[in-house]
Design a protein around this motif. Structure first.
Motif, PDB file in Angstrom:
ATOM      1  N   GLN A   1     -26.636 106.339 -11.541  1.00 11.12           N
ATOM      2  CA  GLN A   1     -27.436 105.418 -12.344  1.00 11.12           C
ATOM      3  C   GLN A   1     -27.576 104.066 -11.647  1.00 11.12           C
ATOM      4  N   THR A   2     -26.501 103.620 -10.994  1.00  7.00           N
ATOM      5  CA  THR A   2     -26.546 102.347 -10.265  1.00  7.00           C
ATOM      6  C   THR A   2     -27.542 102.397  -9.114  1.00  7.00           C
ATOM      7  N   LEU A   3     -27.520 103.488  -8.358  1.00  7.01           N
ATOM      8  CA  LEU A   3     -28.444 103.584  -7.228  1.00  7.01           C
ATOM      9  C   LEU A   3     -29.892 103.711  -7.700  1.00  7.01           C
ATOM     10  N   GLU A   4     -30.085 104.404  -8.808  1.00  7.60           N
ATOM     11  CA  GLU A   4     -31.442 104.502  -9.366  1.00  7.60           C
ATOM     12  C   GLU A   4     -31.945 103.126  -9.794  1.00  7.60           C
ATOM     13  N   GLN A   5     -31.057 102.349 -10.409  1.00 10.60           N
ATOM     14  CA  GLN A   5     -31.439 100.997 -10.822  1.00 10.60           C
ATOM     15  C   GLN A   5     -31.727 100.124  -9.596  1.00 10.60           C
ATOM     16  N   THR A   6     -30.945 100.291  -8.541  1.00  9.96           N
ATOM     17  CA  THR A   6     -31.172  99.532  -7.308  1.00  9.96           C
ATOM     18  C   THR A   6     -32.530  99.864  -6.715  1.00  9.96           C
ATOM     19  N   GLN A   7     -32.880 101.144  -6.729  1.00 14.78           N
ATOM     20  CA  GLN A   7     -34.194 101.555  -6.228  1.00 14.78           C
ATOM     21  C   GLN A   7     -35.313 100.872  -7.015  1.00 14.78           C
TER      22      GLN A   7
ATOM     23  N   GLN B   1     -34.717  90.004  -3.580  1.00 11.95           N
ATOM     24  CA  GLN B   1     -34.305  89.968  -2.181  1.00 11.95           C
ATOM     25  C   GLN B   1     -33.567  91.266  -1.851  1.00 11.95           C
ATOM     26  N   GLU B   2     -33.997  91.935  -0.800  1.00 10.10           N
ATOM     27  CA  GLU B   2     -33.463  93.256  -0.460  1.00 10.10           C
ATOM     28  C   GLU B   2     -31.949  93.252  -0.273  1.00 10.10           C
ATOM     29  N   ALA B   3     -31.442  92.372   0.597  1.00  4.89           N
ATOM     30  CA  ALA B   3     -30.011  92.363   0.904  1.00  4.89           C
ATOM     31  C   ALA B   3     -29.178  92.101  -0.345  1.00  4.89           C
ATOM     32  N   LEU B   4     -29.664  91.220  -1.217  1.00  2.00           N
ATOM     33  CA  LEU B   4     -28.928  90.898  -2.439  1.00  2.00           C
ATOM     34  C   LEU B   4     -28.879  92.096  -3.374  1.00  2.00           C
TER      35      LEU B   4
END
Length: 206
Positions: free
Chosen positions: A178-184, A192-195
């Protein structure tokens, strides 16, 4: 073209093609490319397999300190830096800017803008592909926490999967997905990408 440049409010335009290499550069530069595919096993090339194995090994190596987590982030950011460099080199070589030295200022500026937009679009597509690989691997970790294996795993050859799965609960493994999906989703905004990647990786359970 006018519709792409000035789309109707609250609309999403989806252009479908089985031959994306034939789409005009002026259209590509105004679009975000997404690949739609089924649930068949993802085939990794040698470079992808090597990078994902290294990423999995870093994740499996304990992640006991904040420094460990930033090593993981660094591996991801370095890979993304390589991807952007390759995209810039490839698209710049195909740009009319490389073939025509003497052109009017307005046309040169237009080509420069189109090149920059094309680079960003292709980079974002390949960034999405890379994060999808990580997401599939995290799915394997989740399946391992449920004692699943065999044909259900996308990347059974990644050795770090089992080590991570032994340390976390199925609930934590699901939260990782779920975290990676939210990051996507965040990466498709102006964040900002890095953040966004830093926040996402610090939330993951390893």
């Amino acid at each position: 073209m006018k519709t792409l440049e000035e789309p109707p409010g609250k609309s999403v335009l989806i252009l479908l093609s089985t031959e994306p290499q034939r789409i005009l550069e002026t259209i590509l530069s105004r679009c975000l490319r997404l690949n739609f595919f089924g649930d068949d096993v993802h085939s990794l090339d040698a470079a992808q397999a090597e990078w994902l194995a290294r990423f999995g090994a870093l994740a499996a190596d304990g992640q006991k300190s904040l420094l460990d987590r930033y090593r993981l982030l660094d591996a991801l950011l370095q890979k993304l830096g390589e991807i952007r460099s390759r995209v810039e080199e490839s698209l710049t070589a195909r740009s009319p800017l490389q073939r025509y030295d003497e052109v009017e200022k307005d046309l040169r500026e237009k080509w420069e803008d189109e090149l920059a937009a094309a680079v960003e679009a292709e980079y974002r597509r390949q960034r999405t592909d890379l994060l999808v690989l990580v997401q599939w691997w995290l799915r394997d970790v989740w399946l391992r926490t449920l004692a699943a294996g065999g044909s259900l795993l996308k990347f059974p050859e990644i050795s770090g999967t089992e080590a991570v799965a032994r340390r976390i609960t199925p609930r934590q493994a699901l939260e990782n997905l779920q975290t990676l999906e939210q990051t996507q989703r965040l990466l498709h905004t102006n964040v900002q990408e890095a953040l966004a990647l830093e926040v996402g990786l610090l939330k993951l359970h390893f």
